[in-house]
Scaffold this motif. Structure first.
Motif, PDB file in Angstrom:
ATOM      1  N   ARG A 193      -1.968 -43.677 -18.712  1.00  0.00           N
ATOM      2  CA  ARG A 193      -3.255 -44.279 -19.100  1.00  0.00           C
ATOM      3  C   ARG A 193      -4.437 -43.432 -18.664  1.00  0.00           C
ATOM      4  NH1 ARG A 193      -7.295 -47.857 -17.391  1.00  0.00           N
ATOM      5  NH2 ARG A 193      -6.634 -47.637 -15.214  1.00  0.00           N
ATOM      6  N   SER A 194      -4.397 -42.911 -17.433  1.00  0.00           N
ATOM      7  CA  SER A 194      -5.551 -42.204 -16.877  1.00  0.00           C
ATOM      8  C   SER A 194      -5.508 -40.696 -17.109  1.00  0.00           C
ATOM      9  CB  SER A 194      -5.644 -42.478 -15.364  1.00  0.00           C
ATOM     10  OG  SER A 194      -5.866 -43.846 -15.113  1.00  0.00           O
ATOM     11  N   TYR A 195      -4.310 -40.157 -17.350  1.00  0.00           N
ATOM     12  CA  TYR A 195      -4.172 -38.708 -17.543  1.00  0.00           C
ATOM     13  C   TYR A 195      -3.363 -38.432 -18.812  1.00  0.00           C
ATOM     14  CZ  TYR A 195      -5.385 -39.020 -12.582  1.00  0.00           C
ATOM     15  OH  TYR A 195      -5.984 -39.328 -11.370  1.00  0.00           O
ATOM     16  N   PRO A 196      -3.866 -38.860 -19.959  1.00  0.00           N
ATOM     17  CA  PRO A 196      -3.096 -38.680 -21.200  1.00  0.00           C
ATOM     18  C   PRO A 196      -2.856 -37.216 -21.541  1.00  0.00           C
ATOM     19  CG  PRO A 196      -5.343 -39.386 -21.684  1.00  0.00           C
ATOM     20  CD  PRO A 196      -5.158 -39.532 -20.203  1.00  0.00           C
ATOM     21  N   ASP A 197      -3.744 -36.339 -21.079  1.00  0.00           N
ATOM     22  CA  ASP A 197      -3.568 -34.914 -21.361  1.00  0.00           C
ATOM     23  C   ASP A 197      -2.388 -34.314 -20.611  1.00  0.00           C
ATOM     24  OD1 ASP A 197      -5.239 -35.509 -19.069  1.00  0.00           O
ATOM     25  OD2 ASP A 197      -5.584 -33.358 -18.847  1.00  0.00           O
ATOM     26  N   LEU A 198      -1.899 -35.015 -19.591  1.00  0.00           N
ATOM     27  CA  LEU A 198      -0.762 -34.530 -18.809  1.00  0.00           C
ATOM     28  C   LEU A 198       0.543 -35.231 -19.179  1.00  0.00           C
ATOM     29  CD1 LEU A 198      -2.405 -34.392 -15.247  1.00  0.00           C
ATOM     30  CD2 LEU A 198      -2.156 -32.524 -16.894  1.00  0.00           C
ATOM     31  N   THR A 199       0.480 -36.205 -20.092  1.00  0.00           N
ATOM     32  CA  THR A 199       1.632 -37.058 -20.386  1.00  0.00           C
ATOM     33  C   THR A 199       2.155 -36.781 -21.782  1.00  0.00           C
ATOM     34  OG1 THR A 199       0.640 -38.766 -18.976  1.00  0.00           O
ATOM     35  CG2 THR A 199       2.480 -39.423 -20.388  1.00  0.00           C
ATOM     36  N   ARG A 200       3.329 -36.196 -21.855  1.00  0.00           N
ATOM     37  CA  ARG A 200       3.972 -35.911 -23.133  1.00  0.00           C
ATOM     38  C   ARG A 200       4.644 -37.162 -23.702  1.00  0.00           C
ATOM     39  NH1 ARG A 200       7.176 -30.347 -24.319  1.00  0.00           N
ATOM     40  NH2 ARG A 200       5.475 -29.558 -23.033  1.00  0.00           N
ATOM     41  N   ALA A 201       5.249 -37.936 -22.827  1.00  0.00           N
ATOM     42  CA  ALA A 201       5.885 -39.203 -23.192  1.00  0.00           C
ATOM     43  C   ALA A 201       6.071 -40.012 -21.921  1.00  0.00           C
ATOM     44  CB  ALA A 201       7.225 -38.969 -23.896  1.00  0.00           C
ATOM     45  N   LEU A 202       6.332 -41.313 -22.089  1.00  0.00           N
ATOM     46  CA  LEU A 202       6.461 -42.233 -20.957  1.00  0.00           C
ATOM     47  C   LEU A 202       7.781 -42.977 -21.056  1.00  0.00           C
ATOM     48  CD1 LEU A 202       5.199 -43.843 -18.525  1.00  0.00           C
ATOM     49  CD2 LEU A 202       4.220 -45.379 -20.244  1.00  0.00           C
ATOM     50  N   VAL A 203       8.502 -43.049 -19.932  1.00  0.00           N
ATOM     51  CA  VAL A 203       9.737 -43.815 -19.869  1.00  0.00           C
ATOM     52  C   VAL A 203       9.648 -44.744 -18.666  1.00  0.00           C
ATOM     53  CG1 VAL A 203      12.252 -43.755 -19.679  1.00  0.00           C
ATOM     54  CG2 VAL A 203      11.045 -41.907 -20.883  1.00  0.00           C
TER      55      VAL A 203
END
Length: 300
Positions: free
Chosen positions: A127-137
């Motif tokens: 949520r806060s660092y979308p530029d660092l998150t490729r995908a979420l599990v």
């Protein structure tokens, strides 16, 4: 920056041309311990453990995951071998720790995997660092209990007791008494695991060691902030592709919480429920967990 004293984990892991190394990163609140696989392959995947756990909890799936993707796992501040900073532990502080780790060690956006309380942290990263998150599990993620199952009178009394000075410390001291520590840890693990045979003496020792070494002050601090460790997001806040992996037999955080996350927070989430599995599927049924996670990673 990362230190230069790279070494292997306490239990060295090598297979199929893959090795796991241990290293340290100096962060805002002190050093953090992490594991990383070599050689680098595929997309980087960062694993975030749950309450009271550490990088070793991912050991059953580490080498298998590292065959196709670079494996990273870190000890959150207050747990494992990472620093025990003062102040209140919050999802924002832990998310900032993970973001620093991704920037300085991983060096590119990563798939972020969070288990239990680590799911709250992973969601905050997305949520806060979308530029660092490729995908979420999210794996049996906590954070929805207050919304799905409001605390009972007994729960409220216990939470209030832990929050009180002296009384909370007294409860913690009783739990970490050397004479009863292994028994207490084992009982806690047995309540989380559906497959009781997976609660081995080695697993109990893994969870006991940090408590013997550092005490339970950071555990108490996290318990006192239970109400603040919820999933905070609105539909659209998390834009990354999301997978929810859940053990069907989790008695503390049931699969209905995965449905609630999809319905209220992350509508694009896909859900996979693993049969005959409790709260820790990557350790209880690692083969089924890998079959749920790895093909999905390849697709996204």
């Amino acid at each position: 920056m990362s230190t230069t004293t790279t070494d292997t984990p306490a239990t060295p892991m090598n297979a199929h041309g893959t090795s796991i190394y241990q290293d340290w990163l100096q962060g805002e609140h002190g050093p953090m311990r992490y594991w990383v696989s070599e050689p680098k392959r595929g997309a980087p995947v960062v694993f975030i453990h749950g309450y009271a756990a550490m990088v070793e909890h991912w050991k059953q799936i580490t080498l298998h995951a590292a065959r196709s993707h670079t494996f990273y796992a870190l000890d959150l501040y207050g747990f494992g071998e990472s620093a025990r900073p003062s102040g209140e532990p919050t999802r924002e502080r832990w998310a900032a720790q993970v973001a620093t780790f991704i920037r300085e060690v991983v060096g590119e956006p990563a798939v972020v995997v969070g288990h239990s309380m680590g799911g709250v942290v992973a969601t905050e990263v997305a949520r806060s660092y979308p530029d660092l998150t490729r995908a979420l599990v999210l794996v049996n993620s906590s954070g929805m209990q207050l919304f799905e199952r409001p605390p009972t009178f007994f729960d409220t009394v216990m939470m209030n007791a832990l929050s009180l000075p002296i009384l909370g410390e007294a409860v913690t001291c009783a739990f970490t008494n050397p004479c009863t520590l292994e028994y207490s840890v084992r009982q806690g693990l047995l309540s989380a695991y559906h497959n009781k045979e997976r609660v081995t003496p080695e697993l109990v020792q893994t969870f006991t060691t940090p408590l013997r070494k550092y005490g339970a002050r950071s555990y108490l601090a996290a318990s006192r902030n239970f109400r603040g460790l919820t999933l905070e997001a609105f539909p659209g806040d998390v834009r990354a592709p999301t997978l929810l992996i859940w053990g069907a037999e989790d008695r503390s955080i049931p699969p209905s919480d995965a449905e609630a996350i999809k319905a209220h927070l992350i509508p694009q989430a896909e859900i996979v429920v693993l049969p005959d599995t409790g709260h820790c599927p990557f350790d209880e049924t690692p083969e089924a967990f890998n079959q749920a996670l790895l093909p999905w990673l390849d697709r996204v």
